[in-house]
Design a protein around this motif. Structure first.
Motif, PDB file in Angstrom:
ATOM      1  N   THR A 129     -73.392  -2.944   2.323  1.00 24.29           N
ATOM      2  CA  THR A 129     -72.247  -2.182   2.820  1.00 24.29           C
ATOM      3  C   THR A 129     -71.496  -2.936   3.917  1.00 24.29           C
ATOM      4  OG1 THR A 129     -73.782  -0.967   4.221  1.00 24.29           O
ATOM      5  CG2 THR A 129     -72.928   0.174   2.274  1.00 24.29           C
ATOM      6  N   SER A 130     -72.138  -3.915   4.535  1.00 27.03           N
ATOM      7  CA  SER A 130     -71.399  -4.674   5.543  1.00 27.03           C
ATOM      8  C   SER A 130     -70.301  -5.509   4.892  1.00 27.03           C
ATOM      9  CB  SER A 130     -72.349  -5.558   6.361  1.00 27.03           C
ATOM     10  OG  SER A 130     -72.868  -6.580   5.540  1.00 27.03           O
ATOM     11  N   VAL A 131     -70.391  -5.710   3.610  1.00 28.06           N
ATOM     12  CA  VAL A 131     -69.360  -6.459   2.891  1.00 28.06           C
ATOM     13  C   VAL A 131     -68.371  -5.510   2.218  1.00 28.06           C
ATOM     14  CG1 VAL A 131     -68.957  -8.120   1.038  1.00 28.06           C
ATOM     15  CG2 VAL A 131     -71.045  -8.254   2.391  1.00 28.06           C
ATOM     16  N   ILE A 132     -68.908  -4.416   1.707  1.00 26.82           N
ATOM     17  CA  ILE A 132     -68.086  -3.517   0.882  1.00 26.82           C
ATOM     18  C   ILE A 132     -66.980  -2.879   1.727  1.00 26.82           C
ATOM     19  CG2 ILE A 132     -68.161  -1.377  -0.484  1.00 26.82           C
ATOM     20  CD1 ILE A 132     -71.078  -2.224  -1.201  1.00 26.82           C
ATOM     21  N   PRO A 133     -65.725  -2.969   1.281  1.00 28.14           N
ATOM     22  CA  PRO A 133     -64.622  -2.431   2.086  1.00 28.14           C
ATOM     23  C   PRO A 133     -64.578  -0.906   2.034  1.00 28.14           C
ATOM     24  CG  PRO A 133     -63.788  -3.261   0.011  1.00 28.14           C
ATOM     25  CD  PRO A 133     -65.256  -3.572   0.033  1.00 28.14           C
ATOM     26  N   MET A 134     -64.050  -0.318   3.093  1.00 27.96           N
ATOM     27  CA  MET A 134     -63.889   1.139   3.154  1.00 27.96           C
ATOM     28  C   MET A 134     -62.844   1.584   2.135  1.00 27.96           C
ATOM     29  SD  MET A 134     -65.641   2.554   5.637  1.00 27.96           S
ATOM     30  CE  MET A 134     -66.015   2.604   7.373  1.00 27.96           C
ATOM     31  N   LYS A 135     -61.773   0.792   2.074  1.00 30.24           N
ATOM     32  CA  LYS A 135     -60.663   1.153   1.186  1.00 30.24           C
ATOM     33  C   LYS A 135     -60.259  -0.089   0.407  1.00 30.24           C
ATOM     34  CE  LYS A 135     -58.755   5.271   2.473  1.00 30.24           C
ATOM     35  NZ  LYS A 135     -59.672   5.592   3.577  1.00 30.24           N
ATOM     36  N   SER A 136     -60.000   0.080  -0.855  1.00 29.76           N
ATOM     37  CA  SER A 136     -59.579  -1.057  -1.642  1.00 29.76           C
ATOM     38  C   SER A 136     -58.591  -0.587  -2.692  1.00 29.76           C
ATOM     39  CB  SER A 136     -60.791  -1.712  -2.307  1.00 29.76           C
ATOM     40  OG  SER A 136     -60.348  -2.639  -3.279  1.00 29.76           O
ATOM     41  N   THR A 137     -57.743  -1.518  -3.134  1.00 26.03           N
ATOM     42  CA  THR A 137     -56.834  -1.164  -4.217  1.00 26.03           C
ATOM     43  C   THR A 137     -57.606  -1.048  -5.523  1.00 26.03           C
ATOM     44  OG1 THR A 137     -56.368  -3.510  -4.349  1.00 26.03           O
ATOM     45  CG2 THR A 137     -54.740  -2.155  -3.245  1.00 26.03           C
ATOM     46  N   ARG A 138     -58.804  -1.656  -5.554  1.00 25.60           N
ATOM     47  CA  ARG A 138     -59.676  -1.482  -6.727  1.00 25.60           C
ATOM     48  C   ARG A 138     -60.818  -0.579  -6.314  1.00 25.60           C
ATOM     49  NH1 ARG A 138     -60.886  -7.223  -9.617  1.00 25.60           N
ATOM     50  NH2 ARG A 138     -62.328  -5.981 -10.858  1.00 25.60           N
ATOM     51  N   PRO A 139     -60.754   0.694  -6.643  1.00 26.27           N
ATOM     52  CA  PRO A 139     -61.775   1.636  -6.138  1.00 26.27           C
ATOM     53  C   PRO A 139     -63.194   1.220  -6.514  1.00 26.27           C
ATOM     54  CG  PRO A 139     -59.992   2.801  -7.243  1.00 26.27           C
ATOM     55  CD  PRO A 139     -59.757   1.346  -7.482  1.00 26.27           C
ATOM     56  N   ALA A 140     -63.368   0.486  -7.616  1.00 28.89           N
ATOM     57  CA  ALA A 140     -64.721   0.127  -8.030  1.00 28.89           C
ATOM     58  C   ALA A 140     -65.442  -0.676  -6.950  1.00 28.89           C
ATOM     59  CB  ALA A 140     -64.668  -0.659  -9.334  1.00 28.89           C
ATOM     60  N   VAL A 141     -64.701  -1.499  -6.166  1.00 26.98           N
ATOM     61  CA  VAL A 141     -65.397  -2.332  -5.183  1.00 26.98           C
ATOM     62  C   VAL A 141     -65.818  -1.545  -3.942  1.00 26.98           C
ATOM     63  CG1 VAL A 141     -64.215  -4.416  -5.947  1.00 26.98           C
ATOM     64  CG2 VAL A 141     -63.349  -3.185  -3.973  1.00 26.98           C
ATOM     65  N   GLU A 142     -65.422  -0.263  -3.858  1.00 28.15           N
ATOM     66  CA  GLU A 142     -65.936   0.551  -2.753  1.00 28.15           C
ATOM     67  C   GLU A 142     -67.358   1.023  -3.046  1.00 28.15           C
ATOM     68  OE1 GLU A 142     -63.074   3.714  -2.024  1.00 28.15           O
ATOM     69  OE2 GLU A 142     -61.453   2.261  -2.237  1.00 28.15           O
ATOM     70  N   ASN A 143     -67.876   0.603  -4.170  1.00 26.55           N
ATOM     71  CA  ASN A 143     -69.212   1.023  -4.593  1.00 26.55           C
ATOM     72  C   ASN A 143     -70.208  -0.125  -4.479  1.00 26.55           C
ATOM     73  OD1 ASN A 143     -68.883   3.851  -6.054  1.00 26.55           O
ATOM     74  ND2 ASN A 143     -67.065   2.602  -6.431  1.00 26.55           N
ATOM     75  N   VAL A 144     -71.482   0.249  -4.531  1.00 27.63           N
ATOM     76  CA  VAL A 144     -72.519  -0.771  -4.595  1.00 27.63           C
ATOM     77  C   VAL A 144     -73.066  -0.779  -6.024  1.00 27.63           C
ATOM     78  CG1 VAL A 144     -74.271   0.843  -3.705  1.00 27.63           C
ATOM     79  CG2 VAL A 144     -74.665  -1.631  -3.560  1.00 27.63           C
TER      80      VAL A 144
END
Lengths: 613, 366
Positions: B18-33
């Motif tokens: 989660t330290s890498v995963i962004p809070m908000k992204s234009t690609r919602p999939a990358v807000e996931n692990v």
């Protein structure tokens, strides 16, 4: 060419054989094409005709419009008029009474001169001229119907000239389609007329639209009176005169306090030797002069005349004559900005209370009570014949106190030697630990403690910065900025001055500048943006900005951080000291971000609020 | 999928991801692990498209291999707050269940096909280095890298190998830090890459055992690190790094040696009066003595003295004290050496063995 196809009787010489593809256009078509440059819409007709009337020496000018000027524009003047010989030539292109040879272009003093207007208008409408010179027994008439010019016939008429333009573009559907709604076209006509009216003191104007009188100004009115008639008393009363001379150049006129700024430029008027114009340089002058005083994006209101030797300016740049070219625009820019700023400093920048009240009313939070015819107000009992108004009503039980306010009919102005000087004394009422209410000689004012302190801090920082040297952070790796050849030259010419404000540049090839050092106070500078800003400023004013201006951003935030905040509790002594320092610093009527520091409610505002007026 | 694992290990993995995963992204999939259960391990994948991490948890019991894409922050917070020692992850229809003892959480999942492809570490041509060495080089240099402003290439750390040496350089155009250390390999050849500072800091976070030997790989578009627990990838910054060797003065006329702790303390002392409307402190040196002086038009001035070894022409040079203090924080030796030629030319600080810090001076009264 499609826009001309509607023309019924195409002359036979338009028929071309397939071998000759290029043919000279008949004169009528030429005129209709050329007309597009001069005559765009009814407003341009109004402008041309009124300028002609002014050049003809008219003292009273009447303008009649119908359907926003599309159906009819009629301009009637009482000027010198035209005889039959003049009338014959009136609709010929490049026939003008105002210019004889090219050398005359060097010193154009009349408003029109190109000799294009009437021919162009005649080509795209049904135009009629009726004119009688002062010494002639009868008048004469000539018509131009879509380019067909009639012969001159005798006709009765008053002294002067009346030009009527009917059905503009009626036979050119393509052009007509681009006309806007009646209200829009009328608005543009009125905008032009307002400019001409303000420009020409000593000339009376009457303007009607669909037979209703819309503007009416008497010949004897001066500029302020004209503004009052056109835009209302609030603006007219707040205007501050401007006067400045630089050699043969003279700037006169009126500027409004920053709070009158508008979203559009309809009340921003420049006149060059009597000619209204919208020139980019001059618009820039006002922007620069109001910088820091007015909220960004508000267009200042000003009515300014610039008179200068016609040889120093080229007005023959475009057919509409709205753009001009100055011989020495840098020097002019500096002179104009300085003169206007001087006048601005004298304006009253506090937001007047009545304006706030009307804003509140518009928002619906407060509405005036329905008006019932009031009883004549005898006013409070007078005991000394001259003083009326708030007697010391001692302490009222509920905790409200009424402070004595020396009231007279008109508001006491600071420059009135008889009014009591404002000693900034309390008592102060503090609202929400942010706003300080205080009675002043002619009403009361509300001060925003944060905004005012911020301004004072800002002025102080500016002085310190001016006193000490500028620290320069040298760069380890010069940052390269691409510029054009001419921009590079510009920066090179001013290199020494730029070093004075902490910017060290070195040419790095023809079109690259290496930034070697920047002011250390700029914490994170984008060298590219810095250089671009400098180029823009150098191009505009011809000299680098003072160091303080370059660092203004920093100073703003520093001033903001180190100022008394909204919510800080201030003692009466603190308040008094704050107000006194504001007077010492001067010009403390807006905070560095352009918000007002104080709102002023005059007696007149209070009377209005309570429907005593 | 169905996996049984230790809660503490899962928590650690989710925290890193989660330290890498962004809070908000234009690609919602990358807000996931992204969870991948293979036969013997559970892998947690997170990325913000610039930096990616694969965290591997071994010692798990995989009853049913499979994948799942679940909201990263909710999962991490839930696992953190669980009390039990073991956790079961199990898919149920379109949802994923996280169970521990009597507690349970059911998370909605997203189609894993939407997740971007994250590379695998390439063992070939990789370079081996001690974890502590890598971490030390990053902390010695990263503070000097540009943050918001400045040329894009300066937003990263230039990382190079030359023979058996690993070198890192960072600069923001006003100061430059350069440090080098030995690799475990005898000859790693000569490689070079600009690695984003954020990526480098993540590398340091996953290396929790300083004595571990880790592998790094200079890819074409990525810089990669492999530890026993994780693989981290950082997309390289494409650009031209300033020619740092030209900045370092080859020879200097003035040389000052001072006690690092005392110098830091004196600089902080004097810097108290600067910073609001001035940035500079002036160092005036003569034989045996250094005077530090700062002045602000609005607040006043301050002076401090300290004994030093000085060899050169007595004179004055001014610096931004924040820059000096930043460097001195990382000083590894007891004494710090400052060398310079003129008051307008760069000051070279030696902060330790193979550790140089260059700061450009501030000139006053231009």
């Amino acid at each position: 060419m499609t826009d001309l196809d509607a023309h019924q009787d195409s002359p036979p010489d338009r028929v071309v054989t397939c071998t000759a593809r290029i043919a000279e256009l008949p004169e009528r078509v030429r005129n209709q094409i050329a007309a597009g440059e001069v005559v765009e819409r009814p407003a341009s007709v109004v402008k041309e005709l009124v300028e002609n009337a002014l050049d003809a020496g008219g003292r009273e000018i009447r303008v009649d419009l119908e359907e926003g000027g599309v159906k009819l524009v009629r301009v009637v003047d009482d000027g010198i008029g035209m005889g039959p010989e003049d009338l014959v030539l009136a609709f010929c292109p490049h026939a003008t009474s105002k210019l004889r040879d090219v050398d005359d272009l060097e010193h154009i003093a009349s408003l029109g001169f190109r000799g294009e207007a009437l021919a162009s208008i005649g080509a795209v409408s049904h135009a009629t001229i009726l004119s009688r010179p002062a010494d002639a027994p009868t008048g004469y008439r000539i018509e131009d119907e879509w380019g067909d010019v009639s012969s001159v016939v005798d006709a009765g008429g008053p002294r002067g000239t009346s030009i009527e333009v009917r059905d503009l573009f009626l036979r050119l559907p393509a052009r007509r389609r681009f006309l806007k709604r009646t209200s829009t076209e009328l608005g543009r006509c009125l905008d032009i007329l307002q400019r001409l009216i303000i420009a020409h003191e000593g000339i009376g104007f009457v303007v009607t639209h669909d037979k209703k009188r819309v503007l009416d100004v008497e010949a004897g009115m001066d500029r302020r009176e004209r503004v009052r008639r056109l835009f209302g008393a609030d603006l007219a009363d707040a205007l501050e005169p401007v006067h400045g001379e630089d050699g043969t150049t003279l700037l006169t006129g009126l500027v409004a306090p920053p709070r009158f700024g508008r979203g559009d430029t309809t009340r921003q008027m420049w006149f060059l030797n009597g000619r209204p114009l919208r020139d980019k340089v001059l618009i820039g002058v006002l922007k620069q002069a109001y910088r820091g005083l007015s909220v960004e994006q508000r267009q200042p209101v000003a009515f300014l005349s610039l008179s200068m030797d016609p040889a120093l300016v080229d007005v023959n740049v475009s057919p509409t004559k709205s753009d001009v070219r100055f011989r020495d625009d840098r020097r002019l820019f500096g002179f104009l900005v300085a003169t206007i700023r001087r006048a601005l400093a004298a304006t009253d920048m506090a937001t007047p209370g009545d304006r706030m009240l009307s804003t509140i009313a518009r928002r619906g939070a407060w509405a005036p009570a329905p008006q019932q015819a009031p009883l004549p107000d005898p006013g409070p009992q007078r005991d000394d014949g001259s003083m009326r108004g708030a007697r010391p009503a001692s302490n009222v039980d509920d905790g409200f106190r009424v402070y004595e306010v020396p009231a007279s009919g008109e508001s006491a102005r600071a420059d009135d030697p008889w009014s009591k000087p404002d000693d900034l004394a309390g008592p102060y009422v503090k609202v929400a630990k942010t706003y300080i209410l205080r009675a002043v000689p002619d009403g009361f004012e509300i001060v925003d403690q944060h905004a005012l302190h911020e301004r004072i801090t800002f002025e102080g920082l500016k002085q310190q910065l001016a006193a000490g040297g500028v620290e320069v952070q040298r760069l380890l790796v010069p940052e390269l900025v691409e510029v054009s050849r001419s921009e590079g030259k510009l920066l090179e010419t001013h290199a020494a001055a730029l070093e004075g404000i902490g910017v060290f540049l070195e040419p790095f090839g023809d079109t690259t500048i290496a930034v070697q050092g920047v002011p250390a106070l700029l914490r994170s500078t984008d060298s590219d943006a810095l250089v671009r800003d400098l180029i823009a400023m150098l191009g505009r004013i011809g000299a680098p900005p003072p160091a303080t201006e370059l660092l203004e951003e920093v100073l703003h935030s520093m001033a903001c951080r180190s100022s008394v905040m909204a919510g800080d509790t201030l003692s009466d002594e603190d308040v008094h000291a704050l107000l006194r320092r504001a007077v010492e610093v001067g010009g403390a009527q807006t905070c560095p971000h352009g918000r007002p520091t104080r709102v002023h409610f005059g007696l007149a505002d209070l009377e209005k609020a309570f429907h005593r007026r | 999928m169905k996996v049984l694992c230790e809660r503490e290990k899962l928590r650690e993995g989710l925290t890193v991801a989660t330290s890498v995963i962004p809070m908000k992204s234009t690609r919602p999939a990358v807000e996931n692990v992204y969870l991948v259960a293979t036969d013997d391990a559970l892998e947690l994948v997170g990325t913000d498209l610039d930096v990616a991490v694969r965290f591997r948890i071994e010692d798990v019991k995989v009853e049913e291999p499979g994948t799942a894409l679940i909201p990263a922050r909710v999962a991490a917070d839930f696992v953190r707050d669980l009390a039990g020692d073991t956790v079961t992850l199990r898919t149920k229809g379109d949802n994923l269940l996280i169970e521990s003892g009597d507690d349970c959480c059911e998370l909605t999942t997203i189609d894993p096909d939407e997740y971007p492809v994250v590379a695998r570490f390439e063992e070939s041509d990789s370079v081996r280095v001690m974890a502590a060495t890598l971490t030390r080089l990053v902390s010695r240099t990263s503070f000097a890298a540009a943050r918001e402003a400045g040329r894009y290439a300066m937003h990263g750390i230039l990382t190079q190998t030359e023979g058996d040496e690993l070198k890192m350089i960072a600069t923001d155009g006003r100061r430059l830090a350069m440090a080098s250390a030995a690799l475990e390999d005898a000859d790693a050849g000569s490689k070079s890459a600009i690695v984003p500072t954020k990526g480098m800091q993540l590398f340091c976070r996953v290396m929790d055992d300083p004595t571990e030997l880790v592998a790094v790989h200079f890819g074409e578009s990525q810089f990669c690190l492999k530890t026993t627990k994780a693989e981290v990838f950082a997309r390289l910054i494409d650009g031209e790094f300033p020619r740092y060797s030209a900045v370092i003065p080859p020879s200097t006329e003035n040389r000052l040696e001072a006690d690092a702790t005392t110098l830091t303390q004196k600089l902080k002392l004097v810097a108290n009066v600067t910073s609001s409307d001035t940035r500079a402190v002036r160092l005036s040196m003569e034989k045996g003595a250094l005077t530090i002086f700062g002045r602000s038009a609005s607040t006043g001035e301050a002076t401090a003295h300290m004994p030093v070894d000085f060899d050169g022409k007595p004179g004055t040079i001014a610096f931004n004290p924040d820059y000096l203090i930043d460097g001195l924080k990382n000083c590894e030796s007891d004494t710090v050496r400052l060398e310079f030629n003129e008051k307008t030319s760069p000051g070279k600080f030696t902060l330790g063995e193979n550790y140089v810090y260059i700061v450009m001076p501030i000139t006053i009264d231009a």
